[in-house]
Design a protein around this motif. Sequence first.
Motif, mmCIF file in Angstrom:
data_model
loop_
_atom_site.group_PDB
_atom_site.id
_atom_site.type_symbol
_atom_site.label_atom_id
_atom_site.label_comp_id
_atom_site.label_asym_id
_atom_site.label_seq_id
_atom_site.Cartn_x
_atom_site.Cartn_y
_atom_site.Cartn_z
ATOM 1 N N ALA A 132 0.768 -1.256 0.063
ATOM 2 C CA ALA A 132 -0.243 0.083 0.044
ATOM 3 C C ALA A 132 1.021 1.252 -0.071
ATOM 4 O O ALA A 132 0.462 2.292 -0.735
ATOM 5 C CB ALA A 132 -0.989 0.053 1.150
ATOM 6 N N ILE A 133 2.001 1.282 0.738
ATOM 7 C CA ILE A 133 2.884 2.486 0.989
ATOM 8 C C ILE A 133 3.470 2.470 -0.487
ATOM 9 O O ILE A 133 3.660 3.542 -0.882
ATOM 10 C CB ILE A 133 3.954 2.130 1.909
ATOM 11 N N VAL A 134 4.137 1.521 -0.989
ATOM 12 C CA VAL A 134 4.743 1.615 -2.232
ATOM 13 C C VAL A 134 3.790 2.250 -3.556
ATOM 14 O O VAL A 134 4.293 2.949 -4.235
ATOM 15 C CB VAL A 134 5.489 0.366 -2.671
ATOM 16 N N LEU A 135 2.774 1.355 -3.381
ATOM 17 C CA LEU A 135 1.795 1.825 -4.375
ATOM 18 C C LEU A 135 1.329 3.420 -4.455
ATOM 19 O O LEU A 135 1.054 3.853 -5.527
ATOM 20 C CB LEU A 135 0.584 0.852 -4.720
ATOM 21 N N MET A 136 1.179 3.765 -3.113
ATOM 22 C CA MET A 136 0.520 5.044 -3.040
ATOM 23 C C MET A 136 1.749 5.913 -3.545
ATOM 24 O O MET A 136 1.508 7.350 -3.999
ATOM 25 C CB MET A 136 0.209 5.187 -1.632
ATOM 26 N N GLU A 137 2.973 5.868 -3.247
ATOM 27 C CA GLU A 137 4.056 6.692 -3.727
ATOM 28 C C GLU A 137 4.386 6.648 -5.034
ATOM 29 O O GLU A 137 4.588 7.694 -5.724
ATOM 30 C CB GLU A 137 5.393 5.908 -3.047
ATOM 31 N N ASP A 138 3.964 5.337 -5.909
ATOM 32 C CA ASP A 138 3.811 5.403 -7.241
ATOM 33 C C ASP A 138 2.561 6.336 -8.116
ATOM 34 O O ASP A 138 2.660 6.603 -9.187
ATOM 35 C CB ASP A 138 3.834 4.175 -7.703
ATOM 36 N N ALA A 139 1.493 6.420 -7.101
ATOM 37 C CA ALA A 139 0.336 6.779 -7.708
ATOM 38 C C ALA A 139 0.269 8.403 -7.632
ATOM 39 O O ALA A 139 -0.165 9.085 -6.600
ATOM 40 C CB ALA A 139 -0.815 6.249 -6.926
ATOM 41 N N VAL A 140 1.017 8.946 -8.630
ATOM 42 C CA VAL A 140 1.113 10.491 -8.535
ATOM 43 C C VAL A 140 -0.215 11.312 -8.806
ATOM 44 O O VAL A 140 -0.478 12.125 -8.181
ATOM 45 C CB VAL A 140 2.198 10.871 -9.708
ATOM 46 N N GLN A 141 -1.020 10.838 -10.196
ATOM 47 C CA GLN A 141 -2.436 11.326 -10.281
ATOM 48 C C GLN A 141 -3.458 10.900 -9.218
ATOM 49 O O GLN A 141 -3.359 9.738 -8.668
ATOM 50 C CB GLN A 141 -2.520 10.857 -11.754
ATOM 51 N N PHE A 142 -4.471 11.886 -9.194
ATOM 52 C CA PHE A 142 -5.578 11.411 -8.499
ATOM 53 C C PHE A 142 -6.257 10.447 -8.914
ATOM 54 O O PHE A 142 -6.695 9.341 -7.962
ATOM 55 C CB PHE A 142 -6.460 12.743 -8.313
ATOM 56 N N GLN A 143 -6.279 10.087 -9.912
ATOM 57 C CA GLN A 143 -7.091 8.924 -10.633
ATOM 58 C C GLN A 143 -6.423 7.633 -9.980
ATOM 59 O O GLN A 143 -7.036 6.636 -9.698
ATOM 60 C CB GLN A 143 -6.952 8.855 -12.133
ATOM 61 N N ASN A 144 -5.027 7.540 -9.985
ATOM 62 C CA ASN A 144 -4.389 6.329 -9.444
ATOM 63 C C ASN A 144 -4.536 6.148 -7.891
ATOM 64 O O ASN A 144 -4.662 5.113 -7.628
ATOM 65 C CB ASN A 144 -3.044 6.349 -10.031
ATOM 66 N N LYS A 145 -4.701 7.179 -7.288
ATOM 67 C CA LYS A 145 -5.028 7.070 -5.969
ATOM 68 C C LYS A 145 -6.252 6.519 -5.607
ATOM 69 O O LYS A 145 -6.586 5.630 -4.652
ATOM 70 C CB LYS A 145 -4.734 8.538 -5.182
#
Length: 212
Positions: A132-145
């Motif tokens: 969850a931490i790693v993917l949230m750091e990779d999710a730069v755009q709001f859509q990805n979050k």
Amino acid sequence: MSTEISFFLLCFTSFITLMNPIGIMPVFLTMTSQLDQQQRTKTALKAVIVAFLSLVLFAFSGQVLFKFFGISVNSFRVVGGIIFFMMGYDMLQARLTKIKVHKNEISEYVDDISVTPLAIPMICGPGAITNAIVLMEDAVQFQNKAILIGTMLLICIIIFVVLWGASQITKFIGPTGNKILMRLMGLIVMVIAVEFFFSGLKPILIDILRSV
């Protein structure tokens, strides 16, 4: 759109593998063997809610919390491995089925096991938290979050459905089948515990040796 679909598939496959609904089911069955269907459903629902909220919390503030308390993911893996091993050993000895819960203690028992160990670290374990931490750091755009949060919610719903249906499996296989399943899964849980323990211990030992 293809990028968002790819990110969703990455989130879904990683979380479904790390959180492993089928692997959680035997532990849930043995720990709730003395509860009725309503109490089992309540336990599963609370565990899933706590796990989801924990994942969201760590996704948004995991790095900050870990640094503030001086906690490393590897330490979390070691502790999780120890907890898993103890539970797996009890399952292997068929001890978890001997848990007796008095009627006036059922509510307290449900509150206890739904948070620990079911929600944390069974559902929301070191692997899921790290993911969850790693993917949230990779999710730069709001859509990805939004995709990440939605995927975690979807996985938690799947886990709830699996745990909810676990009661029917218990009735189908009977007491003898439940003991066989419990011993078999106890062995698997112990193997997973060893993997968790040493995957966390190895980096810690390497850091210690480097500092010497």
